[in-house]
Design an enzyme around this catalytic site. Structure first.
Site, PDB file in Angstrom:
ATOM      1  N   ARG A 161      59.349  24.886  24.012  1.00 51.28           N
ATOM      2  CA  ARG A 161      60.695  24.760  23.565  1.00 51.28           C
ATOM      3  C   ARG A 161      60.788  23.183  23.495  1.00 51.28           C
ATOM      4  NH1 ARG A 161      59.943  29.895  25.153  1.00 51.28           N
ATOM      5  NH2 ARG A 161      60.576  31.294  23.577  1.00 51.28           N
ATOM      6  N   ASP A 190      54.086  28.733  22.271  1.00 55.63           N
ATOM      7  CA  ASP A 190      55.167  29.641  21.747  1.00 55.63           C
ATOM      8  C   ASP A 190      55.568  29.293  20.365  1.00 55.63           C
ATOM      9  OD1 ASP A 190      57.519  31.355  21.886  1.00 55.63           O
ATOM     10  OD2 ASP A 190      57.184  31.143  23.823  1.00 55.63           O
ATOM     11  N   HIS A 260      55.266  35.435  20.081  1.00 55.84           N
ATOM     12  CA  HIS A 260      55.709  33.962  20.335  1.00 55.84           C
ATOM     13  C   HIS A 260      54.595  33.396  19.886  1.00 55.84           C
ATOM     14  CE1 HIS A 260      59.436  34.548  22.468  1.00 55.84           C
ATOM     15  NE2 HIS A 260      59.177  35.772  22.847  1.00 55.84           N
ATOM     16  N   ASP A 323      54.863  39.543  25.836  1.00 53.49           N
ATOM     17  CA  ASP A 323      56.347  40.129  25.705  1.00 53.49           C
ATOM     18  C   ASP A 323      56.794  39.899  24.329  1.00 53.49           C
ATOM     19  OD1 ASP A 323      55.758  37.235  25.827  1.00 53.49           O
ATOM     20  OD2 ASP A 323      58.008  36.493  26.191  1.00 53.49           O
ATOM     21  N   GLU A 324      57.874  40.667  24.063  1.00 54.37           N
ATOM     22  CA  GLU A 324      58.803  40.456  22.911  1.00 54.37           C
ATOM     23  C   GLU A 324      57.854  40.158  21.650  1.00 54.37           C
ATOM     24  OE1 GLU A 324      62.841  38.579  24.605  1.00 54.37           O
ATOM     25  OE2 GLU A 324      61.282  37.073  24.222  1.00 54.37           O
ATOM     26  N   TRP A 396      59.924  41.058  34.371  1.00 54.68           N
ATOM     27  CA  TRP A 396      61.099  39.989  33.943  1.00 54.68           C
ATOM     28  C   TRP A 396      62.231  40.743  33.306  1.00 54.68           C
ATOM     29  CZ3 TRP A 396      63.084  38.666  28.918  1.00 54.68           C
ATOM     30  CH2 TRP A 396      62.534  39.370  28.088  1.00 54.68           C
ATOM     31  N   TYR A 421      65.932  33.399  36.617  1.00 55.31           N
ATOM     32  CA  TYR A 421      65.809  32.809  35.424  1.00 55.31           C
ATOM     33  C   TYR A 421      66.680  31.742  35.861  1.00 55.31           C
ATOM     34  CZ  TYR A 421      62.769  35.188  32.149  1.00 55.31           C
ATOM     35  OH  TYR A 421      61.723  35.983  31.503  1.00 55.31           O
ATOM     36  N   PHE A 422      65.950  30.426  36.078  1.00 56.47           N
ATOM     37  CA  PHE A 422      66.783  29.220  36.281  1.00 56.47           C
ATOM     38  C   PHE A 422      67.120  28.361  35.269  1.00 56.47           C
ATOM     39  CE2 PHE A 422      64.806  28.295  40.894  1.00 56.47           C
ATOM     40  CZ  PHE A 422      65.389  29.592  41.223  1.00 56.47           C
ATOM     41  N   ASP A 423      66.868  29.079  33.816  1.00 53.29           N
ATOM     42  CA  ASP A 423      67.621  28.508  32.822  1.00 53.29           C
ATOM     43  C   ASP A 423      69.119  28.955  32.454  1.00 53.29           C
ATOM     44  OD1 ASP A 423      66.445  30.899  32.419  1.00 53.29           O
ATOM     45  OD2 ASP A 423      66.263  30.488  30.095  1.00 53.29           O
ATOM     46  N   TRP A 472      62.833  28.291  31.535  1.00 45.72           N
ATOM     47  CA  TRP A 472      62.443  28.208  29.771  1.00 45.72           C
ATOM     48  C   TRP A 472      63.223  27.136  29.188  1.00 45.72           C
ATOM     49  CZ3 TRP A 472      58.957  31.628  28.595  1.00 45.72           C
ATOM     50  CH2 TRP A 472      58.612  32.440  29.327  1.00 45.72           C
TER      51      TRP A 472
HETATM   52  C1  ACM Z   1      60.291  36.391  28.471  1.00 39.96           C
HETATM   53  O1  ACM Z   1      61.456  35.825  29.102  1.00 39.96           O
HETATM   54  N1  ACM Z   1      60.399  36.619  27.244  1.00 39.96           N
HETATM   55  C2  ACM Z   1      59.133  36.623  29.484  1.00 39.96           C
END
Ligand code: ACM
Ligand code: ZN
Length: 764
Positions: A161, A190, A260, A323-324, A396, A421-423, A472
C-alpha cells in the site's frame, strides 16, 4: 601524562549512568540483586571478550553502547581477567532464546543457550539505562535469568500500500530487535503494488510496482496525481535477510494468493478470469479481481514466484495469504467453473464449491513449498475451504479461526484486529491524530492481550505458537508514520509476546517505560505520546443529579483542569480527587509528565440537557458488538466524536433504534437532537429517518417531528452529524425516538444493510 588525560576525561563526564534491570521492557522473568553496596563499572577500559559464536554479538554490543553513551568498548576473542563483559554459549540454559546475565564487581557475564539468547541478554543490558553521554555505566551486582513465553514474536509491515525504502526496512528490523521480536512478516504483494524482483517474471516489477496515483483519505473521490511505488531487488532482499538474521530475526515473506492479487494481474493479465486489462489499484479495500483458479498459467505463475521467493528467504515459513478472496469472478468464469467440475467440487453445507476451489489453489502452493522444505502460513480464511498438512493459521478476524485451528491440531499465530492491528488509532481523540484506519486500539488494550484463549485446553494451547502486530500501510504513508503507529505499542506487544501473562502489570509497564522512550529518543525514533493523555471517567448519579468526574494519567502525573472552557495551566486547579458536575460545563485538563511535557489538552463538553439523569428504555436491540455501556450511553451528557469505537456509540443494523426517555414530570420540550457517526468503510452511515413522539402517560404517543434523509452517497465525508428535530413547544413526560439506519446507501454493496451509530439523544 596518561593519568592526567584520563582524569581530565572522567571529570568531563563525571556522573555515571546507573543501570536498573527493573526498567527493562519486556520485563525479565527473574531479577535477583546480589549486592546493594557495589556495582560493575562499564567504561572505556572494559573489554568485551566473546567466544567464536558471539563475534557479531560483540559488534552489536559495542555499537549499542557507543551510540547510547559514547563509551568505546574494546572487543577481543581472547580471555580477559579484569573489567570485562563476556559473551558465551551455555548449553545448560533450557530455552534456545533464553539468557542469563551475571554481574560481579569485576565482570558482566552474558550467556545464552544460543547466540540468539546472548543477543537478548545484550538487548536487556542496553535497555537497563537511560542513554546519555557518559564515561561509565554502573551495573548492579545482579543475576538476570530470562526466556520468552512464545517462540513466534512477530510484526507485519505492508510495503504494498506504501513502499518503504531499504534503509527503512533496516530501521524496522532494528525496532523489532530492540523489542525482542524474532519474526518480520513482510507483506510484499497486494492490489496496489508488487514489491519484489522475480527474475522469471520481469513484468511484475516492470509493470506492477508503480501505481500512477493514490486515493486521498478513506476512498474519497479525490486522487493525489502522484506516482507511487518501488521494489526490492533480489540482492537487496538477500542483504536484508542477512541483516535480520544477524539480529535473530527471521523474515516471513508473504505473497498473497489468490485474492489481493491485482498487481499480479496487472503484470500478467492472462492469469485473471476476465483477461483484463487490469491496472494497479489506486484505492483501498478488497478487489474482486483475483487469480483465475481454472487457468494453467496461474499455476505456472505461482510456481515461478514461490520458487524464487523460497530461494531468497532461508527461513522455514512462507506466507501464502488466502484472505479476502471474493468469489464473484470465479462464479462467472468458464475456466474456474470447468475446474470445479473437473475436481468434482459441489456446494456443501457451510462450504461452497468456490471455497473448495480456493482450498485447491492454496494446497497447490502449499505442496509446491512443502517439497522445497518450507512450511506455509495462511490467514484464517484458509479454514473456510478446509485445510490440510501442517499449515500455520494466522487468526486475524478475531480469535475464532485461531481457536478452531488449535482444536484441529494446527499451529496458530494470533493477530486479531481487536488487539494487534497497529494501523488503528491509538487514541479516541482522532481529530488530533494523523489519518489512520478506522479502529481504536489504545496501548493499554494491546498490553492486556493474552494470545492463548481461555477456551483452549492446555494441550490445545500449545498450538498457539505466538502473536503478531500488523501494520497495514494504506494510511501509513511514510516511515516516520510507521514509527509513530508502532511506538510505543510495540513495547506493549513485546511483553505480550515475551512475558507470562500473570507477570504483566500495566502500572509497572508505564512506570518503566521512560527508559525505553529515552532509548527511542537516542535512536531518533518518532513515537506517540498519547499514553500520557489525561483519562477522564464519568459516572452519572440520577438521584443526586450530578456527574462524578474522575481524572487519571499514567505514572501519577499531576493533572490540572478547568470547567469554564479556559485553557488549563499549572498555576490553578490541581486535581486531587473526583469532583461533581451539576451544570453544563467544558472540562479541559492537562497532565504534566516530567521530561515529556504535556500532551494535547483533554477537552470534553458535558451537556446537561433535559434528558440527562432520566430513565431511558431501549425497545430494540443494538448489533451484538455495538452495545456501548448500555442505553444509558444515549443520555449521559457526553457526546461521541468521530471515533465510532470509543464506547460512546451504539450501533443498530438489524433493528431500528427505538428508545423512550422518561422525563419524570411535565416538561416543556421543543427540540430533540440525535447524533450519528459515519464511517463508510465500516458500513456505518447516517440515519435515513428519525421520528420523535411525545406522551403524557407513556401509552399514547403523538408524533411531533419526522425527518427523512436521502441515501448517503460515497462523496460525503465521514464523521459526526447532528440531526436536530425542532417542533412546537409541547408539554410531555415521555419522549420516544426512532432512528432508522440507511440500509441501502448509494454506490455501496452492503450485505445485511448499513449500520447507524447513535449517541447522545439531546432533549431541549
Ligand atoms: C487482513 O487484514 N486482510 C489479513
Ligand atoms: Zn477464472
Amino acid at each position: 601524562m596518561t593519568i592526567g588525560l584520563i582524569m581530565l576525561a572522567t571529570s568531563i563526564n563525571a556522573i555515571a549512568i546507573v543501570s536498573d534491570f527493573n526498567n527493562v521492557i519486556p520485563r525479565p522473568n527473574n531479577i535477583t540483586i546480589l549486592s546493594d553496596s557495589d556495582h560493575f563499572s562499564l567504561n572505556n577500559n572494559t573489554v568485551v571478550c566473546y567466544d567464536i559464536d558471539n563475534e557479531s554479538n560483540s559488534i552489536h554490543l559495542r555499537k549499542y553502547i557507543k551510540d547510547a553513551t559514547g563509551i568505546d568498548l574494546k572487543t577481543t576473542h581472547k580471555k580477559h581477567c579484569k573489567n570485562f563483559v563476556r559473551l558465551a554459549i551455555n548449553e545448560k540454559i533450557y530455552n534456545p532464546e533464553g539468557y542469563r546475565i551475571s554481574v560481579s564487581k569485576n565482570c558482566c557475564l552474558i550467556e545464552g543457550k544460543t547466540k540468539a539468547g546472548v543477543f537478548y541478554g545484550i538487548q536487556t543490558l542496553r535497555k537497563s539505562f537511560v542513554p546519555e553521554k557518559s564515561a561509565s555505566i554502573d551495573i548492579p551486582i545482579v543475576l538476570v535469568e530470562d526466556e520468552p513465553r512464545f517462540g513466534y514474536r512477530g510484526a507485519l509491515l505492508d510495503v504494498s500500500r506504501h513502499f518503504f525504502k531499504t534503509e527503512d526496512i533496516y530501521r524496522f528490523i532494528d525496532m523489532l530487535a530492540l523489542h525482542n521480536l524474532n519474526i518480520f512478516h513482510w507483506h510484499l504483494s497486494d492490489d496496489q503494488g508488487w514489491r519484489i524482483e522475480i527474475k522469471s517474471r520481469p513484468e511484475l516489477t516492470a509493470k506492477a510496482s508503480v501505481r500512477p496515483e493514490t486515493v486521498i483519505g478513506h476512498n474519497t473521490p479525490k486522487y493525489d496525481g502522484k506516482p507511487h511505488g518501488g521494489f526490492y531487488t533480489q540482492q537487496e532482499v538477500r542483504d536484508i535477510v542477512e541483516y535480520a538474521s544477524d539480529r535473530n530475526i527471521v523474515i516471513v515473506p508473504e505473497i498473497d494468493l489468490p485474492g489481493h492479487a491485482q498487481a499480479s494481474l496487472t503484470a500478467y493479465p492472462n492469469i485473471g478470469c476476465t483477461g483484463g486489462p487490469y491496472e494497479l489499484w489506486k484505492i483501498w479495500g478488497v478487489s474482486e479481481e483475483v487469480l483465475c483458479a481454472g487457468n494453467d498459467s496461474t499455476y505456472r505463475f505461482i510456481e515461478d514466484v514461490l520458487g524464487e521467493v523460497a530461494d531468497m528467504f532461508p527461513g522455514e515459513l512462507i506466507h501464502i495469504g488466502g484472505d479476502e478472496c471474493p468469489k464473484t469472478r470465479w462464479k462467472n468464469c468458464a475456466k474456474c467453473q470447468a475446474k470445479i467440475k473437473e475436481l468434482g467440487l459441489t456446494d456443501q453445507p457451510g462450504r461452497t464449491a468456490e471455497q473448495q476451489l480456493q482450498r485447491y489453489i492454496m494446497e497447490f502452493a502449499q505442496d509446491f513449498l512443502t517439497k522445497r522444505g518450507k512450511r506455509v502460513i495462511g490467514w484464517d480464511e484458509m479454514l473456510e475451504g478446509g485445510i490440510g498438512g501442517n499449515a500455520v493459521i494466522m487468526s486475524w478476524q478475531g480469535e475464532k479461526g485461531g481457536i478452531e485451528a488449535a482444536k484441529m491440531g494446527l499451529d496458530v499465530i494470533m493477530t486479531p484486529t481487536s488487539h494487534m492491528y497497529f494501523d488503528y488509532y491509538q487514541t479516541s481523540d482522532i481529530e488530533n491524530e494523523p489519518n489512520a484506519n478506522d479502529g481504536y486500539l489504545p496501548i493499554e488494550k494491546v498490553y492486556g492481550y493474552d494470545p492463548v484463549p481461555k477456551e483452549l485446553t492446555p494441550e490445545q494451547s500449545k498450538h498457539i505458537i505466538g502473536s503478531q502486530a500488523c501494520l497495514w500501510s494504506a494510511y501509513i504513508p511514510t516511515f516516520k508514520d510507521v514509527e509513530y503507529m508502532s511506538l510505543p505499542r510495540l513495547a506493549a506487544l513485546s511483553e505480550v509476546q515475551w512475558c507470562m501473562h500473570e507477570n504483566k502489570d500495566y502500572k509497572r509497564f508505564t512506570n518503566s517505560l521512560e527508559t525505553l522512550l529515552r532509548q527511542y529518543d537516542s535512536m531518533g525514533l518518532n513515537y506517540s505520546r498519547r499514553l500520557f493523555d489525561v483519562d477522564a471517567k464519568f459516572s452519572t448519579d440520577a438521584d443526586a443529579k450530578h456527574i462524578m468526574v474522575t481524572l487519571d494519567a499514567v505514572n501519577n502525573a499531576k493533572i490540572y483542569y478547568t470547567l469554564d472552557g479556559s485553557e488549563p495551566d499549572t498555576k490553578k486547579n490541581l486535581y486531587t480527587k473526583p469532583f461533581e458536575i451539576t451544570n453544563s460545563s467544558t472540562l479541559k485538563a492537562i497532565a504534566i509528565h516530567d521530561g515529556f511535557g504535556t500532551g494535547p489538552v483533554y477537552n470534553e463538553k458535558i451537556d446537561i440537557h433535559k434528558g440527562v439523569f432520566r430513565n431511558i428504555t431501549l425497545h430494540t436491540s443494538p448489533s451484538s458488538n455495538w452495545c456501548a455501556a448500555g442505553c444509558q450511553t444515549l443520555n449521559d451528557a457526553l457526546h461521541g466524536n468521530a471515533n465510532r469505537e470509543s464506547g460512546r456509540w451504539m450501533g443498530f443494523r438489524e433493528e431500528d433504534l427505538v428508545a423512550t426517555i422518561e422525563l419524570g414530570d411535565d416538561n416543556e420540550v421543543s427540540e430533540v437532537e440525535v447524533s450519528t457517526c459515519m464511517v463508510k468503510n465500516k458500513w456505518s452511515f447516517h440515519a435515513s429517518k428519525i421520528v420523535v413522539e411525545l406522551s403524557g402517560d407513556g401509552v399514547t404517543f403523538t408524533t411531533v417531528a419526522t425527518e427523512e434523509y436521502p441515501h448517503i452517497t460515497w462523496d460525503q465525508n465521514d464523521g459526526v452529524r447532528k440531526h436536530s428535530l425542532k417542533f412546537e413547544p409541547s408539554i410531555a413526560r415521555y419522549v420516544r425516538v426512532t432512528v432508522q439506519p440507511d440500509r441501502k446507501p448509494e454506490g455501496h454493496n452492503v450485505h445485511g444493510g448499513g449500520y447507524v451509530f447513535v449517541d447522545e439523544i439531546v432533549i431541549r
